[in-house]
Design an enzyme around this catalytic site. Structure first.
Site, PDB file in Angstrom:
ATOM      1  N   SER A 680       0.804  -1.226   0.000  1.00 44.72           N
ATOM      2  CA  SER A 680       0.000   0.000   0.000  1.00 44.72           C
ATOM      3  C   SER A 680       0.838   1.277   0.000  1.00 44.72           C
ATOM      4  O   SER A 680       0.294   2.375  -0.098  1.00 44.72           O
ATOM      5  CB  SER A 680      -0.947   0.004   1.197  1.00 44.72           C
ATOM      6  OG  SER A 680      -0.221   0.012   2.402  1.00 44.72           O
ATOM      7  N   LYS A 723      -6.276   3.248   8.990  1.00 44.07           N
ATOM      8  CA  LYS A 723      -5.376   4.224   8.374  1.00 44.07           C
ATOM      9  C   LYS A 723      -5.947   5.635   8.446  1.00 44.07           C
ATOM     10  O   LYS A 723      -5.221   6.604   8.728  1.00 44.07           O
ATOM     11  CB  LYS A 723      -5.119   3.836   6.914  1.00 44.07           C
ATOM     12  CG  LYS A 723      -4.271   2.575   6.750  1.00 44.07           C
ATOM     13  CD  LYS A 723      -4.111   2.201   5.293  1.00 44.07           C
ATOM     14  CE  LYS A 723      -3.235   0.965   5.134  1.00 44.07           C
ATOM     15  NZ  LYS A 723      -3.069   0.575   3.722  1.00 44.07           N
TER      16      LYS A 723
END
Length: 776
Positions: A680, A723
């Site tokens: 990511s 996140k």
């Protein structure tokens, strides 16, 4: 007959004693009134006579007139002696029966008016003589049986020719109650008195006969007991020599009784009886004897049918869950759904829930609250570090020290077949040459199989279908796929600052205050102080570290109060720093200004979400690409993909096409001691690299996450909720995310959405537009 001649005479009440006419005995007199009556009788001109009457209750020290029998014996005082202790010893001889007519007025002692009672029948009547001989014969027989009357006494009584005197002497020598003796004393008829004595002697002989029989029976019983004891001791010695083959009767009977009351299924009952029969026939010193005994104990102690009744009150369960935990709506909703369906069907198999999330978010305590809300027993086992299959399935009984596996042990501890069973840290199991415990759990956690779970030690199937299994994990990525497929994953992300505030105020602060003996009057903490602790002294997804900081403040407050320095402490922002020291973390990790060659990425770790700063440095060289920061293989490959994409698009990005020949490139991810991996960070590396090559800064308020392909496409990632919460905590205001993650925005808390702008992208060109400021 009654002698009508009345006489006045002093009265001496007797306690527990009755004197018949013709009796001669000594009396010890201590009561003041009685002593005065004796002295009066001795000083009188009469023949020193006194009336001896028995009081009805021996416990009374000073009896009233009504508490003394009305018939007594007139006695002559033959001798009176004063003893050193103040007591008077008097020697008296009974003369005749007398009846008290009335009491005279005398305050010093009792003085009464009496009538002498003479015998009614003539002594020489034939009937009286016959009765007298019969009575004497029975008395002689009684004396032989009782052995309490001496031969001299019997000989003396035989020589008495006067029936009245004979009756009185015999009455005096029988062990009768005072009431029975008084009844004999009040009988004027000699005939009636003799007949009554015959009845008494007959009854006494029957009683003595029964006593003799009972005594003989007891003696025989004692002899039998002694004989049995001797034989048992001999039998023990024989059994010891033979290996104790026959010496388990009592123990086997006790075990069988427990088996009968254990409410086992038929197939288990048959197995238990069969093993008990083997145990009974096996020598005690045989190695397998103790193994069999332990096995039987396990069969008896396991719950086979015992079931706790579910408290199917959805509103009550919701209230309990809300009281114990703040937020966690998905988990609460799932538990309440289970309750609702169970209330309608009452036969739903226990679900297998997996609470996945970082440490400290309340997974274990939530499982305990689920058990509380359902009204079930709760049992927990930790699977962290378990690498032996036998830990789950148990050892076979052929092994020394064999035991059932942890599942069966937990069921025994729970004591019911439908507990809430917590398998803690399921993601931390391992496997080696001893087997794969995660594979052994497949049968436990499969609703279609766990109704017949097989443990190697028990050997028979055990029904786990009614158990509500709850597992916890920090990282579901390490759980094998087949095992993960059998569980319903419920993700518990980290808490926002707002949620941490509520948890600290409503749960942690009160708990620590009580644990340290403080009251609400001793310590107060304001919201600003709590927020400072959350922001500057903790950095975590959960609240475990926050609780430790609150505990530290409580300890220091307790010390101040005990030393008498303060009676009440108000915790403010300034006092927090005084108590806990300088802040450990800087609140808001966003850059202070736009940076060239630095971009902020978002990462998902086992401790929740975190921000990740990626830095790129260029210097003259020959195109060497250096990656540092303890990166994993996947992350290194993401850097290579970003590097290749930039080379393929150098003209559109207005970058020197030969940069890879003129410059060495160094990509670094700070906090180099922490391992980092995952795809990511692809768009973050590409953005930082393009910024360094173009000399254009990346906006300081922008964070990003997404995987990059060689053609610049942005692929979806996981852990968006965590996140985004870390970005919110770091002070970022814009997050660039893959377009395919749009569906995951539903999970992001509203408090985060309110402060952060989410930008959905599908290509790196869109990322550069928002991160650097212009389309390349």
């Amino acid at each position: 007959m009654v002698d009508r001649q009345k006489r006045h005479i002093p009265l001496l009440p007797l306690r527990g004693l009755l004197v018949f006419p013709s009796m001669v005995l000594h009396l010890d007199v201590g009561r003041a009134k009685s002593v005065q009556a004796l002295e009066f009788a001795m000083e009188s001109e009469a023949e020193q006579e006194i009336l001896l009457a028995t009081q009805k209750d021996i416990a009374i020290d000073d009896p009233s007139k009504d508490e003394i029998y009305s018939v007594g014996t007139v006695a002559r005082i033959k001798q009176l002696l004063r003893l050193p202790n103040g007591t008077v010893r008097v020697h008296v001889e009974g003369l005749s029966r007398a009846k008290i007519n009335h009491y005279l007025k005398n305050e010093d002692f009792y003085e009464v008016d009496i009538s002498i009672l003479n015998d009614e029948e003539p002594y020489k009547s034939a009937e009286v003589q016959a009765i007298m001989r019969n009575m004497l014969q029975m008395f002689e027989q009684y004396s032989k049986v009782s052995k309490k009357i001496s031969n001299e006494t019997v000989t003396m009584i035989k020589e008495i020719a006067e029936p009245s005197r004979l009756a009185d002497v015999v009455s005096a020598n029988l062990p009768l109650k005072i009431t029975e003796k008084q009844q004999l004393l009040e009988m004027i008829s000699v005939r009636d008195r003799l007949i009554h004595l015959i009845q008494i002697l007959n009854n006494e002989q029957e009683v003595l006969g029964l006593e003799k029989k009972i005594g003989q029976r007891v003696k025989k019983s004692m002899e039998k007991t002694q004989k049995e004891y001797y034989l048992r001791e001999q039998m023990k010695a024989i059994q010891k020599e033979l290996g104790d083959r026959e010496g388990r009767t009592g123990e086997v009977a006790s075990i069988k009784e427990k088996i009968e009351s254990a409410d086992m299924p038929d197939y288990i009952y048959s197995k238990a009886i069969k093993e008990l029969d083997r145990y009974e026939k096996m020598p005690a010193n045989a190695a397998e004897s103790s193994v069999l005994r332990n096995y039987l104990d396990w069969l008896i102690q396991l719950p086979w049918k015992k079931e706790t009744e579910d408290q199917l009150d959805v509103e009550r369960a919701e209230k309990i869950l809300d009281e114990d935990h703040y937020g966690l709506e998905k988990v609460k909703e799932r538990v309440l759904e289970y309750l609702a369906v169970q209330k309608l069907t009452r036969k739903l198999k226990g679900p297998i829930l997996c609470l996945a999330g970082p440490p400290g978010v309340g997974k274990t305590s939530l499982a305990r609250s689920i058990a509380k809300s359902l009204g079930r027993e709760f049992v927990r086992i930790s699977l962290g570090g378990v690498r032996d299959e036998a830990e789950i399935r148990g050892h076979r009984r052929t092994y020394v020290g064999a035991m059932p596996g942890r599942i069966i042990q937990g069921m025994k501890k729970a004591g019911s077949i439908n507990p809430v069973f917590l398998l803690d840290e399921i993601d931390k199991m391992a496997n080696d040459f001893r087997g794969d415990p995660s594979s052994a759990l497949l049968e436990v956690l499969d609703p279609e199989q766990n109704n017949s779970f097989s443990d190697h030690y028990i050997e028979e199937t055990y029904d786990l279908s009614k158990v509500m299994f709850v597992t916890t994990a920090n990282n579901i990525g390490t759980i094998p796929g087949p095992l993960l497929d059998r569980m319903e994953i419920i993700t518990i992300a980290g808490y926002t600052e707002l949620e941490k505030m509520q948890i600290a105020k409503n749960y942690l602060y009160k708990k620590q205050r009580e644990n340290h003996g403080l009251t609400g009057n001793m310590i107060r903490i304001n919201d600003e102080a709590l927020l400072k602790i959350i922001r500057e002294y903790t950095r975590e997804a959960g609240v475990r570290s926050l609780e430790r900081q609150l505990a530290a403040i409580s300890r220091k407050t307790a010390r101040l109060i005990v030393l008498g320095k303060q009676k009440r402490v108000m915790i403010t922002e300034s006092l927090v720093e005084e108590m806990l020291g300088k802040p450990r973390f800087r609140y808001g990790l966003a850059e202070q200004e736009d940076q060239i060659g630095a971009a902020t990425g978002l990462a998902y770790t086992t401790a929740g979400g975190d921000t990740l700063s990626i830095e790129v440095s260029l210097y003259p060289g020959k195109g060497k690409l250096t990656l540092t920061g303890k990166l994993g293989d996947v992350m290194k490959e993401s850097a290579q993909a970003a590097f290749s994409y930039i080379r393929s698009r150098s003209e559109q990005l207005q970058i020197d096409a030969n940069f890879h020949e003129n410059y060495d490139i160094h990509i670094h991810v700070p906090e180099g001691a922490t391992p980092k991996d995952g795809p990511s960070a692809g768009i973050t590396m590409a953005t930082a690299l393009i910024s360094a090559l173009t000399g254009k800064p990346v906006k300081k308020e922008v964070g990003m996450t997404g995987e990059i392909t060689l053609r610049g496409r942005v692929l979806p990632i996981g852990g968006l909720k965590e996140k985004s919460m870390s970005a919110h905590r770091a002070g970022l205001t814009t997050i660039i995310i893959p377009k395919d993650n749009e569906k995951d925005l539903e999970d992001v808390p509203e408090s985060v959405k309110k402060d952060i702008k989410f930008i959905l992208v599908s290509h790196l060109d869109e990322v550069l537009k928002y991160a650097i400021g212009e389309v390349q």
